[in-house]
Design a protein around this motif. Sequence first.
Motif, short mmCIF file in Angstrom:
data_model
loop_
_atom_site.label_atom_id
_atom_site.label_comp_id
_atom_site.label_asym_id
_atom_site.label_seq_id
_atom_site.Cartn_x
_atom_site.Cartn_y
_atom_site.Cartn_z
N THR A 1 0.81 -1.22 0.00
CA THR A 1 0.00 0.00 0.00
C THR A 1 0.84 1.26 0.00
O THR A 1 0.29 2.36 0.03
N ASN A 2 2.18 1.12 -0.02
CA ASN A 2 3.05 2.28 0.12
C ASN A 2 2.73 3.06 1.39
O ASN A 2 2.84 4.30 1.43
N SER A 3 2.28 2.37 2.40
CA SER A 3 1.98 2.96 3.70
C SER A 3 0.88 4.03 3.63
O SER A 3 0.82 4.91 4.47
N GLN A 4 0.06 3.95 2.59
CA GLN A 4 -1.02 4.94 2.50
C GLN A 4 -2.37 4.26 2.54
O GLN A 4 -2.55 3.21 1.94
N ASP A 5 -3.29 4.85 3.24
CA ASP A 5 -4.65 4.34 3.23
C ASP A 5 -5.23 4.50 1.84
O ASP A 5 -5.12 5.56 1.22
N GLU A 6 -5.79 3.43 1.34
CA GLU A 6 -6.34 3.46 -0.01
C GLU A 6 -7.77 4.00 0.03
O GLU A 6 -8.46 3.87 1.05
N PRO A 7 -8.23 4.58 -1.08
CA PRO A 7 -9.65 4.95 -1.15
C PRO A 7 -10.51 3.69 -1.26
O PRO A 7 -10.05 2.63 -1.66
N VAL A 8 -11.77 3.84 -0.90
CA VAL A 8 -12.70 2.72 -0.97
C VAL A 8 -12.99 2.37 -2.42
O VAL A 8 -13.23 3.27 -3.23
N PRO A 9 -12.91 1.11 -2.79
CA PRO A 9 -13.27 0.74 -4.17
C PRO A 9 -14.72 1.11 -4.45
O PRO A 9 -15.59 0.86 -3.62
N LEU A 10 -14.94 1.70 -5.60
CA LEU A 10 -16.28 2.21 -5.90
C LEU A 10 -17.06 1.22 -6.73
O LEU A 10 -17.50 1.53 -7.83
N SER A 11 -17.17 -0.03 -6.27
CA SER A 11 -18.02 -0.94 -7.01
C SER A 11 -19.14 -1.39 -6.11
O SER A 11 -18.93 -1.66 -4.92
N ALA A 12 -20.35 -1.44 -6.67
CA ALA A 12 -21.50 -1.81 -5.87
C ALA A 12 -21.35 -3.23 -5.36
O ALA A 12 -21.69 -3.54 -4.22
N GLY A 13 -20.80 -4.09 -6.23
CA GLY A 13 -20.62 -5.49 -5.84
C GLY A 13 -19.75 -5.62 -4.60
O GLY A 13 -20.04 -6.39 -3.70
N TRP A 14 -18.67 -4.85 -4.55
CA TRP A 14 -17.72 -4.89 -3.45
C TRP A 14 -18.43 -4.55 -2.13
O TRP A 14 -18.26 -5.24 -1.13
N ASN A 15 -19.25 -3.50 -2.15
CA ASN A 15 -19.93 -3.12 -0.91
C ASN A 15 -21.06 -4.08 -0.57
O ASN A 15 -21.24 -4.48 0.57
N ASN A 16 -21.81 -4.45 -1.62
CA ASN A 16 -22.96 -5.33 -1.37
C ASN A 16 -22.53 -6.71 -0.87
O ASN A 16 -23.30 -7.39 -0.21
N MET A 17 -21.31 -7.07 -1.21
CA MET A 17 -20.81 -8.38 -0.84
C MET A 17 -20.98 -8.64 0.67
O MET A 17 -21.24 -9.76 1.11
N THR A 18 -20.82 -7.59 1.48
CA THR A 18 -20.98 -7.77 2.92
C THR A 18 -22.17 -7.01 3.48
O THR A 18 -22.72 -7.38 4.51
N GLN A 19 -22.56 -5.91 2.80
CA GLN A 19 -23.52 -5.01 3.44
C GLN A 19 -24.95 -5.24 3.01
O GLN A 19 -25.87 -4.65 3.58
N TYR A 20 -25.19 -6.05 1.99
CA TYR A 20 -26.54 -6.27 1.49
C TYR A 20 -27.41 -6.85 2.60
O TYR A 20 -27.02 -7.81 3.25
N PRO A 21 -28.54 -6.22 2.85
CA PRO A 21 -29.36 -6.72 3.97
C PRO A 21 -30.17 -7.96 3.60
O PRO A 21 -30.76 -8.02 2.52
N VAL A 22 -30.15 -8.95 4.48
CA VAL A 22 -30.99 -10.15 4.33
C VAL A 22 -31.70 -10.36 5.66
O VAL A 22 -31.04 -10.52 6.69
N PHE A 23 -33.03 -10.34 5.61
CA PHE A 23 -33.83 -10.42 6.85
C PHE A 23 -33.36 -9.40 7.89
O PHE A 23 -33.21 -9.72 9.07
#
Lengths: 547, 348
Positions: free
Chosen positions: B140-162
């Motif tokens: 990472t060159n010791s730098q915090d990376e920006p959040v990947p801007l793909s819906a799939g990436w976020n939905n992978m964990t955050q998609y609500p189920v029940f």
Amino acid sequence: MSANEAQNNGHRASHNGPGSTAVSWGVPGSQPGTLPAVEIRGLSKTFGLKTVLDAVELTLAPGEIHVLLGQNGSGKSTLIKILSGYHHPDPGGIVRIAGRELQFGSPASSRALGCRFVHQDLGLVETSSVLDNLLIGVGFPTVTGTIRRREAARVAREALARVGLATDPATLVGALGSAERTGVAIARAMLSEDGMQPVALILDEPTAALPVNEVERLLANLRATAGTGAAVLYVTHYIDEVTGFADRVSVLRNGVLIATWPVPGLDRGRLIHQLIGSELEQVQRLETPHADTRTRPPVLAAADLQAGPLEGLSLEAWAGEVTGICGLTGSGRESVLGALFGALPRAGQVSVAGKTLKPNRTDLAIEAGLAYLPPDRRTSGGVMDMTATENVTLVNLKPFWRRLLLRKKLEKAEVAAWFEKLDVRPRDGISDPLNTFSGGNQQKLLFAKWLRETPKVLLLDEPTQGVDVGAKAELHRQILATARQGAAVIVSSTDLDELVTLCSRVLVVRNGRILEEITGDDLTTTTLNRSFHLESAAAGNNGNENA
Amino acid sequence: MPKHRLNIGLDRFSGLYLWAAFILIFGLWVPSLFLSMSTVHLVASTQAVSAIIALAVLVPMVCGQYDLSVGANANLTGMVAVVLQVKEHWPLLPTLLVSIAIGLLVGVVNGFVVVRFRVNSFIATLGMGSVLTAFTLLVTNSQDEPVPLSAGWNNMTQYPVFGFQVIIYYLLAIALITWWVVEFTPVGRQMRAAGGNPEAARLSGIRVNRLSWWSLIAAGAISGLGGILYTSLTGPSLTFGPNLLLPGFAAVFLGSTQLQPGRFNVWGTMLAIFVLATGIEGLQLVSGAEWVGDMFNGVALILAVALAASRRGKPTALRRRAIKTKAGQQEADSMASAQDTAQAGTVA
């Protein structure tokens, strides 16, 4: 008498000064009319509805070696725990140590009155020297906080000499043999902070972990200890070494002290009868006609075996035969079975039913039909924290693996059958951890583990070490039954009686090779013993030649 | 009071009582904040990654091996997944496969060092953790990376189920599989034996080295997956990994006093994670203090090992039998009376 008074008396005794070996208030034993070292009167102990000790009466004279024999569960541990101040007995019982009454439930009182204990687990630090182990409890002699090394060594050497040991105090305990370690534990127990002479030494199962040939050395230590005027109470379930050294023997059965006999003229059969409450069925070795078995090829053949002290040992074993292996410590006997099985790294050829085995692959050895019971249950035999069931089925779980699940009901049913077959107690303990069982029952379970594999070759290393008489007979019956059903059994043991009882031939190991084979009518403890003596004579000659 | 809790603590369901107590206390204290579905959802999803890492710790522990590299491993794989997407513009699926493969590879190396070089796993994985932290900084060159801007990436964990974020179901799946392997397969039984007494296991024909190796590989793969899920759920960070390690060990050890006392077990571990999390969440809501989490986890780890040690001193089965048969009645009574005395003392 209160604990305080007892303490005071203990201190008064200390005026002899440290290092003094004089008996301050104990009385030499053989004189009639002196106070008994230990006097137990009407001692009972009940847990709930169960009577564990029932009005036990026992008197020990100073300088006496007294063996207390009892099976597991006979109440001997409870008796020891009362003497050491751990348990309170039922009201009415009295214990006097050299005439002074023991304060029940007070370990301090027990120690102040002069009771000393050595337990089966000796509690020695293996990585420390004998000197440190001896003095860590009673304290080191010091000048301004610094240990006086020479003085400490002198105290240690004296303590060792009192129990008949000439061990160098600088030796690490880890480098000592098991008998010598027990001796060190005894020497430590017989030391006091204030130089007071202990009145009674109580040993709890001291030989359970000792090979038979080491027992002799321990007994010498005990004789020396008794020679200082202390009474020695030797508590055991091991009947065989009793007759050799004790003055008197008492039998405890189901909490009742059956009787006390002087040892000279004691009949072993009657003693066993008293101990287990019934006649022990005699185990008879198989009368294998040699010509008959030897017409077939051997099941197991080892050639030019090298492992540790083994130097090109070769042996063969036939189906239906029990072969014994004996040899003095250091002869290589201890390594033979481990090397055959692959427990130890080895060089040389081992084949089972014509198939050569890879070294260091126990899984393949088992697949080929080998089974190996190691000599030490705790360190290499069983997984002590796992349940009895899990230990028994560990080698082969296939029968219970159905439709992607281990079927635990099937597993438990099979193990329950083994509990029944080998008379393992408690019967309802199949889901209890292995370490909650007594030594004999643990060993039966480890037998079951291998017997359920119906092995072609069964390798047994010290199969009945530290096991009580009843369990020993049961295990012997199983060994013979296994051979009768067509397994080749090899028993490696320091117990010569055991070899004579079980084996149709015994191989004597010396210098890492088989020295001779003893069979048929020649096979007696006397001939086996003589083969040892021949060995040492030969070794002595060699030494002379070298010099 | 503390003594009283200690007595309950020796019971195999003490975790459940403690959980109920936390919910009751904080429910009464701050009902509007604590007793809401959003708190439940929050605790569930924030603890999902911790729980997955705890499972990564558990698997080699059953086999008698420590894996102290799980946290750093998760951090590395999580950041690799971010870097591959943001800097290299990789699509999601190959990113996931490569990242998990890295986690797995770390396990392979751990196993190699432990089995082939005979380095104690504690040391080997401690060192590996440091090496992996270095790799994370390199990647990472010791730098915090920006959040990947793909819906799939976020939905992978955050998609609500029940009502719950989907990550909690991943945890459930991993826990079920681990449970099955450890408790219901011959391999699991062999792992336990190898962990309990390696020499006895080896002499029973179990290939202890191979099992240890595989258990470290599994730990690597699981923690790799956990790391990816963390960055997907919470966003990239250079330092989240080490913070997952201690709660994981705390839960595994505390879990070994629960449900199947004396054994490292899956559901005990899960229970411990969520009991601790509930306590921490409640205290943070009440006090707003930052230090609560670290304090709680540290104390829990020490206490758990102390409990496990006291249990080893007195085998439960023996105690159970002593109480079951009348022979031990008196001892049980005296134990109970000692307990009463202790309570009376603390009440007074």
